[in-house]
Design a protein around this motif. Structure first.
Motif, mmCIF file in Angstrom:
data_model
loop_
_atom_site.group_PDB
_atom_site.id
_atom_site.type_symbol
_atom_site.label_atom_id
_atom_site.label_comp_id
_atom_site.label_asym_id
_atom_site.label_seq_id
_atom_site.Cartn_x
_atom_site.Cartn_y
_atom_site.Cartn_z
ATOM 1 N N THR A 146 0.850 -1.189 0.000
ATOM 2 C CA THR A 146 0.000 0.000 0.000
ATOM 3 C C THR A 146 0.886 1.239 0.000
ATOM 4 O OG1 THR A 146 -1.667 -1.171 1.301
ATOM 5 C CG2 THR A 146 -1.833 1.224 1.261
ATOM 6 N N GLU A 188 -2.349 12.399 5.980
ATOM 7 C CA GLU A 188 -2.735 11.422 4.964
ATOM 8 C C GLU A 188 -4.036 11.854 4.313
ATOM 9 O OE1 GLU A 188 -4.127 6.826 4.616
ATOM 10 O OE2 GLU A 188 -2.493 7.229 6.024
ATOM 11 N N ARG A 223 -5.068 6.659 -0.074
ATOM 12 C CA ARG A 223 -4.254 5.439 -0.149
ATOM 13 C C ARG A 223 -4.397 4.819 -1.525
ATOM 14 N NH1 ARG A 223 -3.961 2.264 5.525
ATOM 15 N NH2 ARG A 223 -3.476 4.120 6.756
ATOM 16 N N ALA A 267 0.591 5.494 0.564
ATOM 17 C CA ALA A 267 -0.285 6.542 1.094
ATOM 18 C C ALA A 267 0.095 7.872 0.465
ATOM 19 C CB ALA A 267 -0.161 6.611 2.609
#
Length: 160
Positions: free
Chosen positions: A59, A72, A75, A61
């Motif tokens: 993953t 953040e 994603r 971000a």
């Protein structure tokens, strides 16, 4: 991750739905593997996008950074495309992309390889471009939903 596994990943990817196995193999010749570690910067704020990234595993971000803290804002999961906005409009990136997990693997299509792909294999390049459009559409829809949710929260009927 071996080339065979990457080719298998790409052949199952929605972008490759109308490509033959030979065309998927051709596309693989234009891509390079990027392996990252937890919190490693993949693409940074202010850079002009010189590559598109397909998340193969792990993953990534996306972060906004006002100079005092990173927040953040999204994603990118396995199968998603990242970096397409700056890649196509050549405007410096507005967010930072970091690997969120160890061994986040991406396939990168550099601008020079994309330019070659457009000339040498236009049908494959059109598939990449169409997937980028779909990816941007999904992004706009997510942002629109977030804005609508936020507006409902702020301006809920009956709220004074």
């Amino acid at each position: 991750m071996t080339r065979d596994l990457l080719t298998e990943f790409l052949s199952k990817h929605p972008m490759s739905a109308s490509l033959t196995p030979a065309e998927v193999d051709t596309l693989m010749q234009y891509l390079e593997v990027v392996e990252t570690h937890h919190k490693e910067i993949i693409a940074d704020i202010g850079e002009v996008g010189e590559g598109l990234f397909f998340v193969v595993s792990g993953t990534a971000a996306l972060y906004d950074d006002d100079g005092s803290q990173e927040i953040e804002v999204g994603r990118m999961e396995t199968g998603e495309l990242a970096g397409e906005m700056s890649f196509f409009d050549r405007v410096p990136r507005g967010v930072r992309m970091r690997a969120l997990t160890d061994n986040t693997r991406l396939l990168r299509l550099t601008r020079s390889k994309y330019d070659r792909l457009r000339v040498e294999h236009p049908y494959i390049a059109v598939n990449v471009l169409e997937f980028a459009i779909i990816s941007l559409d999904h992004l706009i829809r997510r942002v629109s939903e977030d804005v609508a949710t936020y507006a409902r929260y702020l301006y809920a009927p009956g709220k004074k």
